[in-house]
Design an enzyme around this catalytic site. Structure first.
Site, PDB file in Angstrom:
ATOM      1  N   LYS A  97       0.847  -1.195   0.000  1.00 11.52           N
ATOM      2  CA  LYS A  97       0.000   0.000   0.000  1.00 11.52           C
ATOM      3  C   LYS A  97       0.884   1.247   0.000  1.00 11.52           C
ATOM      4  O   LYS A  97       1.854   1.319   0.768  1.00 11.52           O
ATOM      5  CB  LYS A  97      -0.895  -0.019   1.244  1.00 11.52           C
ATOM      6  CG  LYS A  97      -1.929   1.100   1.287  1.00 11.52           C
ATOM      7  CD  LYS A  97      -2.775   0.991   2.555  1.00 11.52           C
ATOM      8  CE  LYS A  97      -3.919   1.982   2.584  1.00 11.52           C
ATOM      9  NZ  LYS A  97      -4.727   1.869   3.818  1.00 11.52           N
ATOM     10  N   SER A 172      -9.673   2.205   2.774  1.00 11.46           N
ATOM     11  CA  SER A 172      -8.825   2.912   1.848  1.00 11.46           C
ATOM     12  C   SER A 172      -7.882   2.011   1.055  1.00 11.46           C
ATOM     13  O   SER A 172      -7.390   2.402   0.011  1.00 11.46           O
ATOM     14  CB  SER A 172      -7.979   3.938   2.612  1.00 11.46           C
ATOM     15  OG  SER A 172      -7.105   3.280   3.536  1.00 11.46           O
ATOM     16  N   SER A 196      -9.676  -0.249   6.931  1.00  9.86           N
ATOM     17  CA  SER A 196      -9.133  -0.166   5.569  1.00  9.86           C
ATOM     18  C   SER A 196      -8.416  -1.400   5.046  1.00  9.86           C
ATOM     19  O   SER A 196      -8.060  -1.457   3.871  1.00  9.86           O
ATOM     20  CB  SER A 196      -8.188   1.023   5.456  1.00  9.86           C
ATOM     21  OG  SER A 196      -8.948   2.200   5.414  1.00  9.86           O
TER      22      SER A 196
HETATM   23  N1  GLN Z   1     -12.875   4.154   5.993  1.00 10.17           N
HETATM   24  C1  GLN Z   1     -12.353   4.638   7.234  1.00 10.17           C
HETATM   25  C2  GLN Z   1     -12.066   6.098   7.129  1.00 10.17           C
HETATM   26  O1  GLN Z   1     -12.400   6.643   6.141  1.00 10.17           O
HETATM   27  C3  GLN Z   1     -11.141   3.857   7.629  1.00 10.17           C
HETATM   28  C4  GLN Z   1      -9.895   4.317   6.995  1.00 10.17           C
HETATM   29  C5  GLN Z   1      -8.726   3.469   7.345  1.00 10.17           C
HETATM   30  O2  GLN Z   1      -8.859   2.437   7.999  1.00 10.17           O
HETATM   31  N2  GLN Z   1      -7.576   3.931   6.947  1.00 10.17           N
HETATM   32  O3  GLN Z   1     -11.542   6.715   7.998  1.00 10.17           O
END
Ligand code: GLN
Length: 537
Positions: A97, A172, A196
């Site tokens: 990532k 994400s 994410s």
């Molecule tokens: N979808 C969540 C957010 O928007 C989690 C993001 C993540 O785990 N990096 O904050």
């Protein structure tokens, strides 16, 4: 797709092997790491680019990956001690990532503000991957600074879900999950602040694990919300995640929150093969109302399978989980607003000069941040700055921290009654690209089931639980365990995975319609009611 030059295993089969399987075949000399790495690079070239490509990768690292692969092959060819000392996953490629810093490749965090930036150092997890001699295929797409649930907030265009190219791959870490689901990589690394790793796993039919907070070093993961962030594995099987988790985990003096003690043997747990006598707790608040019926059906099926395998299913209540999402969306932006202050046009990446004089540092900073950050990042910085401001700190940030404690207490009470907790990973299957882009609150709701684990620091694993009846898209099942008990996730996850695969007659990804190119002979009898989505890969 090109076939392997020596043709021992055709490329289309090679890329479908699990990491564990590939590792065994590499060790047995049935295939070389260069062949496997090249097969993955060819797959990336075939399916990732172009208008309707998956767009999982922001950067492909072909030359270096092949050099590492060749080095592993050379060591293996000489045999003897050096070959014996190779790590089990030596020669197995991996995707990273693009929030995790790497020497020799760009790191963008999915943001324009870091376009073209190269880290002068490697993240600890990258050092460990290099020490294991795993070829790094490249860097994967993500929502800008990991803020999002769909990868649509990337400054470099969205990633597409390999099950249906018109749908989101989750976020994400949509790039890492899609890369693994589309057979562009056998393994990947993600980061999970609120879901994410797990939610992209759920909607792409892959496995994703958020380890216990502090059990994998965060050194070199660009911080979003430091008290919530964790790096973790993405894979196609539970065992593969355990293998990768073991490579990246363990104490790191460079991370002040790193746990001193190692976790129990995760790979052994994944190979244990039974759940008899284990108490598995359904979280009353994390299923039912608000969850898509097809998600609920697959969840109930998994419960039946575990029950038949000798586990005791109990119901637990975590009443404060209803406030977890609200608390998260105060704590996370508060920490993010502080962590992102360093992107000031002076130290890293982009610098934009103001159009008119005077040329002061504040005005350079403002111009850089105005053009370098996207809307979602700005929204969260503003929200976090507000929540931390004098006069609101106690009302917002302070209250959210109290809720965090209550969520932790809910977990403590639940783990008195159950060894492992279970829920759907996400309330719905993958939605259409664009569907929730203009509705931040609808987007935030995707993480309702994953966020409590981050608030409490406990580990969570998502594995494929089948396809939803109404749309034929992947459903994720989430397992949660007490802090430091990650091994339990692998033990239960591997058993559930094997029972589910028996019921389907093979891995779930074999049923992805958009993945089956015309040249592939995926057993069509294994394809259930899945309607044919999108284009073919
Ligand atoms: N979808 C969540 C957010 O928007 C989690 C993001 C993540 O785990 N990096 O904050």
């Amino acid at each position: 797709m090109t076939e392997t030059p020596t043709g021992a295993i055709p490329a289309r089969e090679l890329i479908r092997l699990s990491a564990a399987d590939l590792a065994n075949r590499l060790a047995a000399g049935e295939v070389t790491s260069v062949e496997a790495t090249q097969a993955y690079l060819d797959r990336i070239a075939d399916v990732d680019g172009g208008e309707r490509g998956v767009n999982a990768f922001l950067h492909v690292n072909a030359e270096e990956a092949l050099a590492v692969a060749a080095e592993v092959d050379a060591i293996r060819a000489t045999g003897g001690e050096a070959a014996g000392a190779l790590h089990e996953l030596a020669g197995v490629p991996i995707a990273i990532k693009d929030l995790i810093v790497t020497v020799g490749q760009p790191t963008t965090a999915g943001s324009k503000i870091l376009e073209g930036w190269h880290s002068p150092y490697d993240a600890t997890v990258i050092k460990r991957i290099r020490a294991a001699k795993m070829p790094i295929l490249g860097k994967t797409n993500l929502d800008e600074f990991a803020m999002g649930s769909s990868t649509e907030h990337s400054a470099y265009g969205p990633t597409r879900n390999p099950w249906d190219l018109d749908r989101i791959p989750g976020g994400s870490g949509g790039g890492s999950a899609a890369a693994v689901a589309a057979f562009e990589a056998p393994l990947a690394l993600g980061t999970d602040t609120g879901g994410s790793i797990r939610q992209p796993g759920a909607v792409t039919g892959t496995v994703g694990v958020k380890p216990t907070y502090g059990s994998v070093s965060r050194y070199g993961a660009i911080a979003m919300a430091s008290s919530l962030d964790q790096i973790g594995p993405v894979s196609r099987t539970v065992l593969d995640s355990a293998l990768l988790h073991q490579v990246i985990g363990g104490h790191d003096p460079f991370d002040s929150t790193s746990l001193p003690e190692p976790l129990a043997d995760l790979v052994a747990a994944a190979r244990m093969g039974n759940v008899e006598g284990m108490r598995i707790g359904i979280i009353k608040e994390l299923h039912g109302e608000g969850y898509q019926p097809g998600v609920e059906n697959r969840f109930n099926e998994s419960l039946d399978l575990l029950r038949n395998a000798g586990a005791t299913i109990v119901e637990v209540s975590c009443p404060n989980f209803q406030y977890a999402l609200g608390a998260y969306y105060l704590i996370m932006p508060s920490e993010a607003s502080s962590n992102l202050a360093k992107f000031d046009g002076v130290r890293f990446g982009l610098r934009v000069l103001p159009e008119d004089p005077p040329l002061t540092i504040e005005r350079v900073m403002a111009a850089t941040r105005a053009s370098g950050f996207g809307d979602e990042v700005k929204r969260r910085i503003i929200l976090g700055t507000y929540a931390l401001s004098a006069g609101y700190y106690d009302a917002y940030y302070g209250s959210a921290q109290k809720v965090r404690t209550l969520v932790q207490r809910d977990f403590d009470a639940a783990f008195e009654q159950a060894d492992v907790l279970i829920s759907p990973t996400a309330p719905t299957t993958a939605f259409r690209l664009g569907e929730k882009l203009d509705d931040p609150l609808a987007m935030y709701l995707n993480d309702v089931a994953t966020i409590p684990a981050n608030l409490a620091g406990v580990p969570g694993l998502s594995l494929p639980g089948g396809l939803a009846d109404e749309d034929g898209l992947p459903v994720g099942i989430q397992l949660l365990a007490p802090a430091r008990e990650d091994a339990r996730l692998y033990r239960v996850g591997a058993v559930l995975e094997s029972l589910l695969e028996q019921s389907w007659g093979g891995p779930m990804l074999d049923r992805a319609p958009a993945l089956a190119s015309t040249a592939d002979s995926v057993d069509s009898s294994a394809v259930t009611a899945a309607p044919n989505h999108g284009g073919s890969l």
